[in-house]
Design a protein around this motif. Sequence first.
Motif, PDB file in Angstrom:
ATOM      1  N   VAL A   6       0.869  -1.180   0.000  1.00 13.71           N
ATOM      2  CA  VAL A   6       0.000   0.000   0.000  1.00 13.71           C
ATOM      3  C   VAL A   6       0.899   1.221   0.000  1.00 13.71           C
ATOM      4  O   VAL A   6       1.856   1.299   0.764  1.00 13.71           O
ATOM      5  CB  VAL A   6      -0.906   0.036   1.257  1.00 13.71           C
ATOM      6  CG1 VAL A   6      -1.748   1.295   1.291  1.00 13.71           C
ATOM      7  CG2 VAL A   6      -1.788  -1.192   1.326  1.00 13.71           C
ATOM      8  N   ILE A   7       0.570   2.177  -0.878  1.00 12.84           N
ATOM      9  CA  ILE A   7       1.277   3.455  -0.875  1.00 12.84           C
ATOM     10  C   ILE A   7       0.322   4.472  -0.265  1.00 12.84           C
ATOM     11  O   ILE A   7      -0.777   4.683  -0.775  1.00 12.84           O
ATOM     12  CB  ILE A   7       1.697   3.872  -2.294  1.00 12.84           C
ATOM     13  CG1 ILE A   7       2.625   2.813  -2.887  1.00 12.84           C
ATOM     14  CG2 ILE A   7       2.364   5.245  -2.265  1.00 12.84           C
ATOM     15  CD1 ILE A   7       2.938   3.021  -4.359  1.00 12.84           C
ATOM     16  N   MET A   8       0.741   5.072   0.837  1.00 14.75           N
ATOM     17  CA  MET A   8      -0.129   5.999   1.560  1.00 14.75           C
ATOM     18  C   MET A   8       0.351   7.430   1.382  1.00 14.75           C
ATOM     19  O   MET A   8       1.533   7.723   1.574  1.00 14.75           O
ATOM     20  CB  MET A   8      -0.145   5.637   3.049  1.00 14.75           C
ATOM     21  CG  MET A   8      -0.698   4.252   3.314  1.00 14.75           C
ATOM     22  SD  MET A   8      -0.589   3.767   5.039  1.00 14.75           S
ATOM     23  CE  MET A   8       1.154   3.305   5.125  1.00 14.75           C
ATOM     24  N   GLY A   9      -0.574   8.279   0.988  1.00 16.22           N
ATOM     25  CA  GLY A   9      -0.301   9.703   0.898  1.00 16.22           C
ATOM     26  C   GLY A   9      -1.109  10.420   1.971  1.00 16.22           C
ATOM     27  O   GLY A   9      -2.102   9.894   2.477  1.00 16.22           O
ATOM     28  N   PHE A  10      -0.698  11.621   2.320  1.00 16.61           N
ATOM     29  CA  PHE A  10      -1.337  12.363   3.393  1.00 16.61           C
ATOM     30  C   PHE A  10      -1.745  13.747   2.910  1.00 16.61           C
ATOM     31  O   PHE A  10      -1.238  14.243   1.904  1.00 16.61           O
ATOM     32  CB  PHE A  10      -0.402  12.441   4.595  1.00 16.61           C
ATOM     33  CG  PHE A  10       0.024  11.071   5.074  1.00 16.61           C
ATOM     34  CD1 PHE A  10      -0.798  10.325   5.886  1.00 16.61           C
ATOM     35  CD2 PHE A  10       1.233  10.516   4.666  1.00 16.61           C
ATOM     36  CE1 PHE A  10      -0.437   9.055   6.312  1.00 16.61           C
ATOM     37  CE2 PHE A  10       1.614   9.251   5.086  1.00 16.61           C
ATOM     38  CZ  PHE A  10       0.772   8.519   5.908  1.00 16.61           C
ATOM     39  N   LEU A  11      -2.678  14.373   3.620  1.00 17.56           N
ATOM     40  CA  LEU A  11      -3.187  15.687   3.220  1.00 17.56           C
ATOM     41  C   LEU A  11      -2.106  16.759   3.234  1.00 17.56           C
ATOM     42  O   LEU A  11      -2.088  17.632   2.367  1.00 17.56           O
ATOM     43  CB  LEU A  11      -4.351  16.102   4.125  1.00 17.56           C
ATOM     44  CG  LEU A  11      -5.620  15.259   4.006  1.00 17.56           C
ATOM     45  CD1 LEU A  11      -6.674  15.724   4.999  1.00 17.56           C
ATOM     46  CD2 LEU A  11      -6.172  15.309   2.594  1.00 17.56           C
ATOM     47  N   LEU A  21       4.808  -2.561   3.073  1.00 14.55           N
ATOM     48  CA  LEU A  21       4.949  -3.866   2.433  1.00 14.55           C
ATOM     49  C   LEU A  21       4.496  -4.937   3.412  1.00 14.55           C
ATOM     50  O   LEU A  21       5.021  -5.038   4.518  1.00 14.55           O
ATOM     51  CB  LEU A  21       6.408  -4.135   2.067  1.00 14.55           C
ATOM     52  CG  LEU A  21       7.035  -3.260   1.008  1.00 14.55           C
ATOM     53  CD1 LEU A  21       8.523  -3.562   0.894  1.00 14.55           C
ATOM     54  CD2 LEU A  21       6.357  -3.453  -0.311  1.00 14.55           C
ATOM     55  N   GLU A  22       3.522  -5.725   2.996  1.00 11.20           N
ATOM     56  CA  GLU A  22       3.093  -6.846   3.820  1.00 11.20           C
ATOM     57  C   GLU A  22       4.002  -8.027   3.513  1.00 11.20           C
ATOM     58  O   GLU A  22       4.238  -8.359   2.354  1.00 11.20           O
ATOM     59  CB  GLU A  22       1.650  -7.202   3.490  1.00 11.20           C
ATOM     60  CG  GLU A  22       1.069  -8.288   4.347  1.00 11.20           C
ATOM     61  CD  GLU A  22      -0.367  -8.584   3.983  1.00 11.20           C
ATOM     62  OE1 GLU A  22      -0.672  -9.768   3.818  1.00 11.20           O
ATOM     63  OE2 GLU A  22      -1.162  -7.648   3.839  1.00 11.20           O
ATOM     64  N   LEU A  28       6.471  -3.858   6.715  1.00  9.51           N
ATOM     65  CA  LEU A  28       7.624  -2.975   6.664  1.00  9.51           C
ATOM     66  C   LEU A  28       7.156  -1.629   6.125  1.00  9.51           C
ATOM     67  O   LEU A  28       6.498  -1.570   5.081  1.00  9.51           O
ATOM     68  CB  LEU A  28       8.680  -3.593   5.742  1.00  9.51           C
ATOM     69  CG  LEU A  28      10.005  -2.888   5.571  1.00  9.51           C
ATOM     70  CD1 LEU A  28      10.749  -2.798   6.902  1.00  9.51           C
ATOM     71  CD2 LEU A  28      10.850  -3.628   4.550  1.00  9.51           C
ATOM     72  N   ASP A  29       7.462  -0.541   6.837  1.00  9.95           N
ATOM     73  CA  ASP A  29       7.155   0.815   6.384  1.00  9.95           C
ATOM     74  C   ASP A  29       8.408   1.435   5.788  1.00  9.95           C
ATOM     75  O   ASP A  29       9.470   1.405   6.418  1.00  9.95           O
ATOM     76  CB  ASP A  29       6.698   1.689   7.560  1.00  9.95           C
ATOM     77  CG  ASP A  29       5.384   1.217   8.150  1.00  9.95           C
ATOM     78  OD1 ASP A  29       4.498   0.845   7.376  1.00  9.95           O
ATOM     79  OD2 ASP A  29       5.252   1.236   9.385  1.00  9.95           O
ATOM     80  N   LEU A  30       8.276   1.984   4.589  1.00  9.63           N
ATOM     81  CA  LEU A  30       9.415   2.620   3.928  1.00  9.63           C
ATOM     82  C   LEU A  30       9.024   4.023   3.470  1.00  9.63           C
ATOM     83  O   LEU A  30       7.909   4.231   2.996  1.00  9.63           O
ATOM     84  CB  LEU A  30       9.858   1.797   2.713  1.00  9.63           C
ATOM     85  CG  LEU A  30      10.271   0.355   2.992  1.00  9.63           C
ATOM     86  CD1 LEU A  30      10.443  -0.401   1.683  1.00  9.63           C
ATOM     87  CD2 LEU A  30      11.547   0.315   3.800  1.00  9.63           C
TER      88      LEU A  30
END
Length: 65
Positions: A6-11, A21-22, A28-30
């Motif tokens: 999952v690629i997470m973007g923020f406001l 990455l699961e 793992l958070d990168l």
Amino acid sequence: MTGSFVIMGFLDPADPLVLFLEQDHGGLDLEEADEVAHYRQLADHLRLVALRPGEIIDRLRELIE
């Protein structure tokens, strides 16, 4: 690749994109820009080659026959 991602973007634009990455034993958070860019490119490619909803039904029918 052994799991989903999952690629997470923020406001707040000052906050960097985060890649999660699961994996088999957790996740793992990168935040490295080059790693996130690699997975964005991968996601773009998957969208291009994925079947459309109507195509999925047709493909499943082909496989059954």
